[in-house]
Design a protein around this motif. Structure first.
Motif, PDB file in Angstrom:
ATOM      1  N   ARG A   1       0.856  -1.179   0.000  1.00  0.00           N
ATOM      2  CA  ARG A   1       0.000   0.000   0.000  1.00  0.00           C
ATOM      3  C   ARG A   1       0.892   1.229   0.000  1.00  0.00           C
ATOM      4  O   ARG A   1       1.881   1.289   0.719  1.00  0.00           O
ATOM      5  CB  ARG A   1      -0.880  -0.017   1.243  1.00  0.00           C
ATOM      6  CG  ARG A   1      -1.883   1.079   1.410  1.00  0.00           C
ATOM      7  CD  ARG A   1      -3.171   0.873   0.613  1.00  0.00           C
ATOM      8  NE  ARG A   1      -3.840  -0.384   0.845  1.00  0.00           N
ATOM      9  CZ  ARG A   1      -4.841  -0.565   1.691  1.00  0.00           C
ATOM     10  NH1 ARG A   1      -5.288   0.435   2.412  1.00  0.00           N
ATOM     11  NH2 ARG A   1      -5.407  -1.754   1.809  1.00  0.00           N
ATOM     12  N   GLU A   2       0.532   2.215  -0.796  1.00  0.00           N
ATOM     13  CA  GLU A   2       1.210   3.512  -0.765  1.00  0.00           C
ATOM     14  C   GLU A   2       0.445   4.420   0.177  1.00  0.00           C
ATOM     15  O   GLU A   2      -0.769   4.593   0.028  1.00  0.00           O
ATOM     16  CB  GLU A   2       1.307   4.104  -2.166  1.00  0.00           C
ATOM     17  CG  GLU A   2       2.217   3.307  -3.062  1.00  0.00           C
ATOM     18  CD  GLU A   2       2.430   3.919  -4.433  1.00  0.00           C
ATOM     19  OE1 GLU A   2       1.922   5.044  -4.693  1.00  0.00           O
ATOM     20  OE2 GLU A   2       3.102   3.281  -5.258  1.00  0.00           O
ATOM     21  N   LEU A   3       1.160   4.974   1.161  1.00  0.00           N
ATOM     22  CA  LEU A   3       0.551   5.826   2.172  1.00  0.00           C
ATOM     23  C   LEU A   3       1.142   7.233   2.085  1.00  0.00           C
ATOM     24  O   LEU A   3       2.347   7.391   1.867  1.00  0.00           O
ATOM     25  CB  LEU A   3       0.781   5.247   3.566  1.00  0.00           C
ATOM     26  CG  LEU A   3       0.264   3.820   3.776  1.00  0.00           C
ATOM     27  CD1 LEU A   3       0.647   3.317   5.153  1.00  0.00           C
ATOM     28  CD2 LEU A   3      -1.233   3.763   3.586  1.00  0.00           C
ATOM     29  N   ALA A   4       0.297   8.221   2.282  1.00  0.00           N
ATOM     30  CA  ALA A   4       0.706   9.628   2.178  1.00  0.00           C
ATOM     31  C   ALA A   4       1.314  10.110   3.491  1.00  0.00           C
ATOM     32  O   ALA A   4       0.814  11.043   4.126  1.00  0.00           O
ATOM     33  CB  ALA A   4      -0.483  10.488   1.774  1.00  0.00           C
ATOM     34  N   ALA A   5       2.374   9.446   3.918  1.00  0.00           N
ATOM     35  CA  ALA A   5       3.098   9.813   5.135  1.00  0.00           C
ATOM     36  C   ALA A   5       4.541   9.341   4.957  1.00  0.00           C
ATOM     37  O   ALA A   5       4.778   8.315   4.309  1.00  0.00           O
ATOM     38  CB  ALA A   5       2.467   9.153   6.361  1.00  0.00           C
ATOM     39  N   PRO A   6       5.493  10.058   5.524  1.00  0.00           N
ATOM     40  CA  PRO A   6       6.892   9.621   5.390  1.00  0.00           C
ATOM     41  C   PRO A   6       7.149   8.346   6.199  1.00  0.00           C
ATOM     42  O   PRO A   6       6.415   8.039   7.147  1.00  0.00           O
ATOM     43  CB  PRO A   6       7.680  10.804   5.958  1.00  0.00           C
ATOM     44  CG  PRO A   6       6.743  11.491   6.893  1.00  0.00           C
ATOM     45  CD  PRO A   6       5.363  11.287   6.303  1.00  0.00           C
ATOM     46  N   PRO A   7       8.211   7.618   5.844  1.00  0.00           N
ATOM     47  CA  PRO A   7       8.526   6.393   6.587  1.00  0.00           C
ATOM     48  C   PRO A   7       8.648   6.607   8.096  1.00  0.00           C
ATOM     49  O   PRO A   7       8.246   5.738   8.876  1.00  0.00           O
ATOM     50  CB  PRO A   7       9.853   5.933   5.978  1.00  0.00           C
ATOM     51  CG  PRO A   7       9.807   6.448   4.579  1.00  0.00           C
ATOM     52  CD  PRO A   7       9.111   7.784   4.689  1.00  0.00           C
TER      53      PRO A   7
END
Length: 140
Positions: free
Chosen positions: A8-14
């Protein structure tokens, strides 16, 4: 049997995703499939650390769990060995991408027959876990 793989691509940095894994209050809010809540009895987030918790199902049943954190690489990955039945290894990888973080979730059961028997539960549950993580990261 091949492992269960989800991404999943999430709109938050690692670093933010990693914080949602290492912070027990946050992790308890999103861990598990839809409708589940968690009570953590022991949470030692370090390599070799124990994690014991109970998942509370929407049906009122309680599911005790025991695990060990076998590998932790800050902002990059966490590996968890589930040490009570069903036995499995879970790798959660975090990769920085322009939009935030690509989370890779790879779950390998020790017994291929068990994996096949729980496939109908695990595949949607892992996707729900990632959706709950996304909502946790989006919360103010």
């Amino acid at each position: 049997m091949n492992p269960f793989r989800h991404s999943r691509e999430l709109a938050a940095p690692p670093s933010a995703v990693f914080d949602a894994l290492r912070n027990p209050e946050r992790l308890a809010r999103w861990w598990g499939p839809d409708g589940f809540t968690n009570t953590f009895e022991h949470f030692d987030f370090q390599p070799g650390g124990r994690w014991t918790f109970t998942m509370h199902g929407p049906d009122g049943r309680h599911y005790p769990n025991e695990a060990t954190f076998t590998q932790i690489e800050q902002d990059r990955s966490v590996r968890i060995c589930h040490t009570c039945a069903p036995l499995f290894d879970l790798y959660i990888g975090l990769e920085a991408i322009p939009a935030g973080t690509r989370v890779t979730w790879v779950q390998q059961f020790d017994d291929p027959q068990v994996a096949q028997a729980v496939r109908h539960i695990v595949e949607p549950a892992n996707e729900q876990n990632l959706s709950r993580l996304a909502r946790e990261l989006a919360a103010p």
